[in-house]
Design a protein around this motif. Sequence first.
Motif, PDB file in Angstrom:
ATOM      1  N   ALA A 274      12.599  64.915  64.556  1.00 60.70           N
ATOM      2  CA  ALA A 274      11.301  65.575  64.422  1.00 60.70           C
ATOM      3  C   ALA A 274      10.650  65.088  63.131  1.00 60.70           C
ATOM      4  O   ALA A 274      11.317  64.922  62.122  1.00 60.70           O
ATOM      5  N   PHE A 275       9.358  64.845  63.165  1.00 62.52           N
ATOM      6  CA  PHE A 275       8.639  64.397  61.964  1.00 62.52           C
ATOM      7  C   PHE A 275       7.755  65.506  61.424  1.00 62.52           C
ATOM      8  O   PHE A 275       7.719  65.775  60.247  1.00 62.52           O
ATOM      9  N   SER A 276       7.005  66.146  62.340  1.00 62.31           N
ATOM     10  CA  SER A 276       6.037  67.161  61.924  1.00 62.31           C
ATOM     11  C   SER A 276       6.744  68.496  61.703  1.00 62.31           C
ATOM     12  O   SER A 276       7.606  68.872  62.487  1.00 62.31           O
ATOM     13  N   PRO A 277       6.366  69.231  60.640  1.00 60.22           N
ATOM     14  CA  PRO A 277       6.944  70.572  60.494  1.00 60.22           C
ATOM     15  C   PRO A 277       6.421  71.531  61.567  1.00 60.22           C
ATOM     16  O   PRO A 277       7.068  72.520  61.880  1.00 60.22           O
ATOM     17  N   LEU A 278       5.262  71.215  62.146  1.00 64.12           N
ATOM     18  CA  LEU A 278       4.723  72.049  63.223  1.00 64.12           C
ATOM     19  C   LEU A 278       5.190  71.499  64.564  1.00 64.12           C
ATOM     20  O   LEU A 278       5.254  70.285  64.762  1.00 64.12           O
ATOM     21  N   ILE A 279       5.505  72.403  65.492  1.00 67.00           N
ATOM     22  CA  ILE A 279       5.979  71.984  66.814  1.00 67.00           C
ATOM     23  C   ILE A 279       4.779  71.523  67.643  1.00 67.00           C
ATOM     24  O   ILE A 279       3.767  72.216  67.688  1.00 67.00           O
TER      25      ILE A 279
ATOM     26  N   SER B 175      16.902  79.104  59.880  1.00 70.53           N
ATOM     27  CA  SER B 175      16.939  77.841  59.133  1.00 70.53           C
ATOM     28  C   SER B 175      18.205  77.726  58.278  1.00 70.53           C
ATOM     29  O   SER B 175      18.863  76.683  58.270  1.00 70.53           O
TER      30      SER B 175
ATOM     31  N   ALA C 153      19.703  68.955  59.864  1.00 72.15           N
ATOM     32  CA  ALA C 153      18.437  68.793  59.149  1.00 72.15           C
ATOM     33  C   ALA C 153      17.486  69.862  59.679  1.00 72.15           C
ATOM     34  O   ALA C 153      17.431  70.095  60.886  1.00 72.15           O
ATOM     35  N   VAL C 154      16.785  70.536  58.789  1.00 70.70           N
ATOM     36  CA  VAL C 154      15.875  71.601  59.227  1.00 70.70           C
ATOM     37  C   VAL C 154      14.512  71.395  58.593  1.00 70.70           C
ATOM     38  O   VAL C 154      14.395  71.065  57.421  1.00 70.70           O
ATOM     39  N   ARG C 155      13.484  71.586  59.403  1.00 72.86           N
ATOM     40  CA  ARG C 155      12.113  71.634  58.882  1.00 72.86           C
ATOM     41  C   ARG C 155      11.492  72.909  59.392  1.00 72.86           C
ATOM     42  O   ARG C 155      11.769  73.326  60.512  1.00 72.86           O
ATOM     43  N   SER C 156      10.634  73.518  58.598  1.00 73.43           N
ATOM     44  CA  SER C 156       9.922  74.671  59.136  1.00 73.43           C
ATOM     45  C   SER C 156       8.579  74.808  58.472  1.00 73.43           C
ATOM     46  O   SER C 156       8.300  74.156  57.471  1.00 73.43           O
ATOM     47  N   ALA C 157       7.731  75.621  59.061  1.00 77.84           N
ATOM     48  CA  ALA C 157       6.397  75.863  58.508  1.00 77.84           C
ATOM     49  C   ALA C 157       6.043  77.314  58.734  1.00 77.84           C
ATOM     50  O   ALA C 157       6.350  77.875  59.787  1.00 77.84           O
TER      51      ALA C 157
ATOM     52  N   ARG D 173      12.206  73.492  63.218  1.00 80.35           N
ATOM     53  CA  ARG D 173      12.668  72.311  63.946  1.00 80.35           C
ATOM     54  C   ARG D 173      14.034  71.927  63.392  1.00 80.35           C
ATOM     55  O   ARG D 173      14.178  71.634  62.206  1.00 80.35           O
TER      56      ARG D 173
END
Lengths: 195, 703
Positions: free
Chosen positions: A58-63, A23, A32-36, A53
Amino acid sequence: MSKSVILCGVGGQGTVLASKLISYAAMAKGEAVRSAETIGMAQRGGSVTSHIRIGEGAFSPLIPKGKADVMIAFEPAEAVRNLDYLKEDGVVVVSKKAVKPVTASLAAKVYEGQDMLDYLEKKVQRLVIVDGQQIMDELGSSKVLNVILLGAAIACNEIDISVEEIRQAIKEKVPERFYELNLRALDAGCQLAIK
Amino acid sequence: MVEKSIHIRFKSKRILLHSVVEFIYGVVIQNAEWYTEIVCDFAFCVYGIEQESIYLVIHRIEIKVSKMHKEFLMGNEAIALGAMAAGVNVVSGYPGTPSTEVLEAIAKRNDGSTYVEWSVNEKAGLEVAAAAAYSGARSIVTMKQVGLNVASDPLMSLAYVGVKGGMVVMVADDPGPISSQTEQDTRTFGQFAKLPVFDPSSAAEAYEMIQTAFEVSEKHHTPVIFRSTTRVCHAYASLEVKDKEEYYNNEIEGFEKDSSRWVIFPRLSFRRHGEIEETLPQIADELGALAYNKMEGSKAATVGIACGGISYAYVKEALAILNEELGWNFLGEETAGRYSVCRLLKVGTPHPFPEEQALSFMDGLEQILVVEELDPYIERMLLQTAGKHQRAIAIHGKMDGSVKTAGENTVESVKTNICELLHLQSVCDKDRVESGSQVESNVLSKENATMPELPVRPPVLCAGCPHRASFYAVKRAMAGRKAVFCGDIGCYTLGNAMPLDMVDTCLCMGAGITMAQGFGVVEKDTTCFAFVGDSTFFASGMTGVVNAVYNQHDMVLVVLDNSTTAMTGHQPHPGTGKTMMGDIVNKVSIVKILEAMGLTEVRMVNPLDLEDAIAAVKEVADKPGVKAIIFKSPCIAVSKPESQCSVNTDTCINCKKCIRELGCPAITVEDGKVVIEPSLCFGCGICKSVCPVHAIEGGRSHE
């Protein structure tokens, strides 16, 4: 273009650090980075996952299932458990060594990692099996499986991050006394995947 | 200061002044992402009537732009930084997944100007924060959803009394549940308590929203609830956050005595109840107009989707996937058929419910799908709104079985819900994924292969965990005797797993102590044990012990003192002698507390000295009244490992007693032989005490 990376393993194996390094490296490039992460009770030796992600769109932090470009699996059974997240031609980097749960030891039910690896061989088009133990014995540390696997995943060229960018992330985010060790682990992982 | 000059030409002469100003601000906002103040001088120039045009000339515009920088932040850290940007003065809370990191992040970045404490429990934390807010400080108290149950007594009254400074009650809900006892919904709690509720859908929104929450609280003199959920709290995102010099500085005015305001009496309650009911609709209008509530999609749509929190992200992603698969544009204007467009309502301030926004969302819709986690809160409010305004509209969600009632939503589950609503079953069936069950992946189809049986991998006590030794000692001491083992909340709940099997009940924080007394009353022939952790003992165990002493109960209290709050990530507590302000203070002694309460039998034993531990349990269990054993040994996360244990393969007879008795994750079987995994072993040495042939070497030596 967005990239999704799933890391999976057993609580305590260091999936979170590997996820953070990816990340940070992506963020340093302006992505842009999202993670969970799995946080809480499951960290005590349970199954854990990290979702990353990278890029817009991407919208959801989960794939979502079937949308991961790369899977970094710290344990063969955990790779199989999470395989439905992988896209059709996705890459799987998996550690060879099985982590046997207490339940399996108690039940005297044989759980061998090889059954899982055989299954992965049949299902996954691009599979890299990493013998991290051998490298860790050479490096004299049992704590760097995460960075070895990360090196192997980066060398597959599917995540748009270079080895140099990960090196920089390690430099910034890992305590200095472990820096050299982690760099050697990273390089060893890369070499392994190239072979 | 940034100066900009903008010339704007309007085509109509019939323009109201305020709409012009709104337009300017719109232009400015689009051009500057962050601003705190806009000053604008402008003049109208009206040209000939036949030309029908007005020029607006801006002479001077000053936009004060906040200095920002980018950070990779967990949702909880974003909430923490947002609270700091809002000038929070006092921070309290009790650890609980998924809320813990909010307070920790503030403490980590605190320069000493903010007061931060881990309170002894949520009720204490809320009361500390309330008094600070009475005095004009901005305060926040953090907790998980079940912590709100503990804090509900002061909160319900505080809602009537109100505050002076902004006060935010930050509560993290846990759909799933992933690390909790209940799937309760704090939005419903907020409605019950008559408090405004904020519900962010992402880490980025949470950062903005918490700042608004402080403003709303201060403006309306009411505490507000900021409820988030696990996937927002624990998701990370790269975010733009304010530099420190941009933080709001809240000057504390001080407490003004006024018994007609701060002392709750029935007469005040009656008056305040009426006032609250009058104010809530105003707050609904005000919050409803904020961008946290928004509508997207087509005016022509007959189908609507209403959502809130993380489900908004799932809906957006599910629609994006469907757009890709079908070649449609769900939130666009172009229709490819009756159900090819839809309208989306995101509810960011669920209480008081934004009814105006809900009504305009309903315009022209025939049916609505409500996608949310935990309670059908938005669904109930939409049904109420539709009923109140006599809108004939079909509302689908949890209450009519269209959406599952328990557990988390996912992009896949939401996609299935949408496909079912829109009769797109063919799309859904293609890749339906039954959540929770292991189904063969049908995306990957390189070869047909049967998935091998996966090992079950539940969480377990860590290798080297002193709780394992404590449970094992009690188990051995009580072998063959009738006993009940009441557990509690913490890592030690994991003592319920085989082979230890030493937790018969677990209800809520502190319950084990008083439940052991209840069992004792009805089961006279049973030895009743209560296991409680050190942090839980301070949080809610002590009153239970007093109850036992006063009412002459027979029980054995086992305090598992590992010198930390382990499950939530090793927070200090009254027994550790450390505070969140970095002070080293006197440790509160559990032994002294118990003695002061009147216990005459209080033993302190290191559970890793297994034989001593077993002997101690046997001795105290036979004595009458309330007895206590404190098993004191630090959590492996706050101590150094001993030399590792290993199996001498020459001596080992492969009886596997160590595995069968202890269930330590470090001990496994490789190629038919018992081995100890060096990367996991902490050297506690319990396995040495268990081995009948002394085949295990190394580890901690008996002191």
